[in-house]
Design a protein around this motif. Structure first.
Motif, mmCIF file in Angstrom:
data_model
loop_
_atom_site.group_PDB
_atom_site.id
_atom_site.type_symbol
_atom_site.label_atom_id
_atom_site.label_comp_id
_atom_site.label_asym_id
_atom_site.label_seq_id
_atom_site.Cartn_x
_atom_site.Cartn_y
_atom_site.Cartn_z
ATOM 1 N N SER A 78 43.364 14.926 29.501
ATOM 2 C CA SER A 78 42.307 14.256 30.251
ATOM 3 C C SER A 78 42.315 12.753 29.992
ATOM 4 C CB SER A 78 40.935 14.813 29.853
ATOM 5 O OG SER A 78 40.824 16.183 30.142
ATOM 6 N N LEU A 79 41.837 12.018 30.973
ATOM 7 C CA LEU A 79 41.597 10.590 30.848
ATOM 8 C C LEU A 79 40.345 10.258 31.638
ATOM 9 C CD1 LEU A 79 45.119 8.940 31.367
ATOM 10 C CD2 LEU A 79 43.783 8.932 29.256
ATOM 11 N N ARG A 80 39.672 9.185 31.219
ATOM 12 C CA ARG A 80 38.520 8.695 31.960
ATOM 13 C C ARG A 80 38.747 7.230 32.303
ATOM 14 N NH1 ARG A 80 32.379 7.252 30.113
ATOM 15 N NH2 ARG A 80 31.270 7.959 31.986
ATOM 16 N N LEU A 81 38.840 6.949 33.594
ATOM 17 C CA LEU A 81 39.008 5.589 34.062
ATOM 18 C C LEU A 81 37.646 4.967 34.327
ATOM 19 C CD1 LEU A 81 41.931 6.018 36.615
ATOM 20 C CD2 LEU A 81 42.034 5.735 34.135
ATOM 21 N N SER A 82 37.555 3.668 34.059
ATOM 22 C CA SER A 82 36.345 2.911 34.348
ATOM 23 C C SER A 82 36.702 1.731 35.232
ATOM 24 C CB SER A 82 35.696 2.399 33.059
ATOM 25 O OG SER A 82 35.307 3.463 32.219
ATOM 26 N N GLY A 135 38.449 19.657 42.127
ATOM 27 C CA GLY A 135 38.273 20.612 41.045
ATOM 28 C C GLY A 135 38.784 20.125 39.707
ATOM 29 N N ARG A 136 39.538 19.023 39.697
ATOM 30 C CA ARG A 136 40.073 18.483 38.439
ATOM 31 C C ARG A 136 39.497 17.102 38.130
ATOM 32 N NH1 ARG A 136 45.299 17.227 38.108
ATOM 33 N NH2 ARG A 136 45.568 16.830 40.343
ATOM 34 N N TYR A 180 33.312 5.438 37.611
ATOM 35 C CA TYR A 180 34.191 6.169 36.697
ATOM 36 C C TYR A 180 35.017 7.203 37.458
ATOM 37 C CZ TYR A 180 30.692 4.343 33.439
ATOM 38 O OH TYR A 180 29.843 3.521 32.739
ATOM 39 N N LEU A 181 36.133 7.570 36.864
ATOM 40 C CA LEU A 181 36.930 8.682 37.364
ATOM 41 C C LEU A 181 37.342 9.516 36.160
ATOM 42 C CD1 LEU A 181 38.156 9.949 39.941
ATOM 43 C CD2 LEU A 181 40.293 8.764 39.339
ATOM 44 N N GLN A 182 36.711 10.668 36.015
ATOM 45 C CA GLN A 182 37.085 11.612 34.961
ATOM 46 C C GLN A 182 38.200 12.490 35.488
ATOM 47 O OE1 GLN A 182 35.883 11.989 31.706
ATOM 48 N NE2 GLN A 182 37.573 13.448 31.535
ATOM 49 N N MET A 183 39.323 12.492 34.775
ATOM 50 C CA MET A 183 40.499 13.240 35.224
ATOM 51 C C MET A 183 40.830 14.300 34.187
ATOM 52 S SD MET A 183 42.804 10.103 36.724
ATOM 53 C CE MET A 183 43.147 9.434 35.102
ATOM 54 N N ASN A 184 40.742 15.544 34.587
ATOM 55 C CA ASN A 184 41.049 16.675 33.711
ATOM 56 C C ASN A 184 42.244 17.451 34.243
ATOM 57 O OD1 ASN A 184 38.734 16.033 32.182
ATOM 58 N ND2 ASN A 184 37.448 17.350 33.440
ATOM 59 N N GLN A 229 47.601 1.875 34.816
ATOM 60 C CA GLN A 229 48.689 2.859 34.857
ATOM 61 C C GLN A 229 48.254 4.155 34.186
ATOM 62 O OE1 GLN A 229 52.038 2.616 36.149
ATOM 63 N NE2 GLN A 229 51.972 4.820 35.728
ATOM 64 N N VAL A 230 48.503 5.253 34.870
ATOM 65 C CA VAL A 230 48.319 6.593 34.307
ATOM 66 C C VAL A 230 49.664 7.302 34.347
ATOM 67 C CG1 VAL A 230 47.243 8.852 34.634
ATOM 68 C CG2 VAL A 230 45.894 6.762 34.961
ATOM 69 N N THR A 231 50.109 7.746 33.183
ATOM 70 C CA THR A 231 51.380 8.452 33.081
ATOM 71 C C THR A 231 51.144 9.798 32.423
ATOM 72 O OG1 THR A 231 52.580 6.352 32.870
ATOM 73 C CG2 THR A 231 53.744 8.366 32.233
ATOM 74 N N VAL A 232 51.551 10.849 33.110
ATOM 75 C CA VAL A 232 51.370 12.206 32.600
ATOM 76 C C VAL A 232 52.745 12.796 32.319
ATOM 77 C CG1 VAL A 232 50.346 14.466 32.999
ATOM 78 C CG2 VAL A 232 49.298 12.422 34.010
ATOM 79 N N SER A 233 52.996 13.130 31.077
ATOM 80 C CA SER A 233 54.295 13.687 30.691
ATOM 81 C C SER A 233 54.254 15.213 30.736
ATOM 82 C CB SER A 233 54.670 13.206 29.291
ATOM 83 O OG SER A 233 53.727 13.689 28.348
#
Length: 124
Positions: free
Chosen positions: A17-21, A66-67, A80-84, A119-123
């Motif tokens: 998860s990440l939370r963008l502001s 849903g995510r 905000y953007l909460q990303m799960n 930048q959001v990077t998901v491995s």
């Protein structure tokens, strides 16, 4: 003209998860819809989520429904953007934007002020 500054991006493993502001200044923040968009390398900027001026209505791209959760605090001039449950396909630069009016739209043409992106990077 409004100034927008995004923060909260980073590197995270799939499923994390990440939370963008996005902090806004220079305009009456609470009078406008706000949106989040993203752009992956070699691709066009795409809609992710949007929220009405009051926060009572939210809209999401099917790919994040849903995510992800968009929210706003008008007292703090911040959205905000909460990303799960992040996926590698969520990897992109994420931008927040201020709508031209109070009407929520899901295209880039409906927004006239943009942040510099985070930048959001998901491995995998």
């Amino acid at each position: 003209q409004v100034q927008l500054v995004e923060s909260g991006g980073g590197l995270v493993q799939a499923g994390g998860s990440l939370r963008l502001s996005c902090a806004a200044s220079g305009r009456t923040f609470s009078s406008y819809a706000m949106g989040w968009f993203r752009q992956a390398p070699g691709k066009e900027r795409e809609f992710v989520a949007a929220i009405s001026w009051s926060g009572s209505s939210t809209y999401y791209a099917d790919s994040v429904k849903g995510r992800f959760t968009i929210s706003r605090d008008n007292a703090k001039n911040t959205v905000y953007l909460q990303m799960n449950s992040l996926k590698p396909t969520d990897t992109a630069v994420y931008f927040c934007a201020v709508g031209r009016t109070i009407v929520v739209v899901t295209t880039t043409l409906g927004y006239d002020s943009w942040g510099q992106g985070t930048q959001v990077t998901v491995s995998s």
